[in-house]
Design a protein around this motif. Structure first.
Motif: not given
Ligand code: THU
Length: 161
Positions: A47, A63, A65, A74, A76, A112-113, A116
């Protein structure tokens, strides 16, 4: 009988990059390039996010991890938190987001989650000006939202404290 509260959200659907203005195109291109830098060894879902600031400078995030999965972040929020740490007083003019799978070159819809969206809403309220959001959509299309509020209607923000 209970009354209804209808919330309308507004999304411009742009059929191709040609329909974006120059700044939007530049931001989306930066987001797409930035996705290549994602540290995503677990999901292989890359992302990229790009921010255009009030002085037209751009800021990017991908992103990040972690083997302890929830410790990752994330794209964003990586971009927004880094930007706010570097430039705490600059306003944001645009957020652009895209995504792709590592094994494929084409870009995927970037939605976007919730976390975010909440963080974007925080900065929108802080700057007291709407932040437009440009999202990679399906089949080479793009979605343009005029404000983070359109991504997170009925939101919790500082006004509710
Ligand atoms: N991801 C983002 O970077 N942004 C989003 O809004 C949705 C998900 C990342 C988190 C994780 O590294 C990977 O995509 C798979 O969920």
């Amino acid at each position: 009988m209970a009354s209804e509260l209808n919330i309308q959200i507004c999304i411009d659907v742009l059929d191709s990059a040609e329909e974006l203005n120059q700044q939007e195109r530049d931001a989306m291109l930066l987001a797409q390039e930035t996705a290549n830098d994602a540290y995503a060894p677990y999901s292989n879902f890359l992302v990229g996010a790009a921010l255009v600031l009030e002085d037209d400078t751009m800021f990017k995030g991908s992103n990040q991890e972690n083997a302890a999965y929830p410790s990752g972040l994330c794209a964003e929020r990586t971009a927004l938190f880094a930007m706010s740490a570097y430039y705490p007083n600059k306003k944001i003019k645009l957020i652009a987001v895209t995504a792709r799978r590592r094994s494929e070159q084409h870009f995927l819809p970037a939605m976007p989650c919730g976390a975010c969206r909440q963080v974007m809403a925080e900065y929108e309220h802080k700057q007291e000006e709407p932040i437009p959001v440009l999202l990679q959509g399906p089949e080479g299309k793009f979605y343009r939202l005029r404000s983070v509020s359109d991504l997170l209607p009925f939101q919790f923000n500082r006004e509710h404290l």
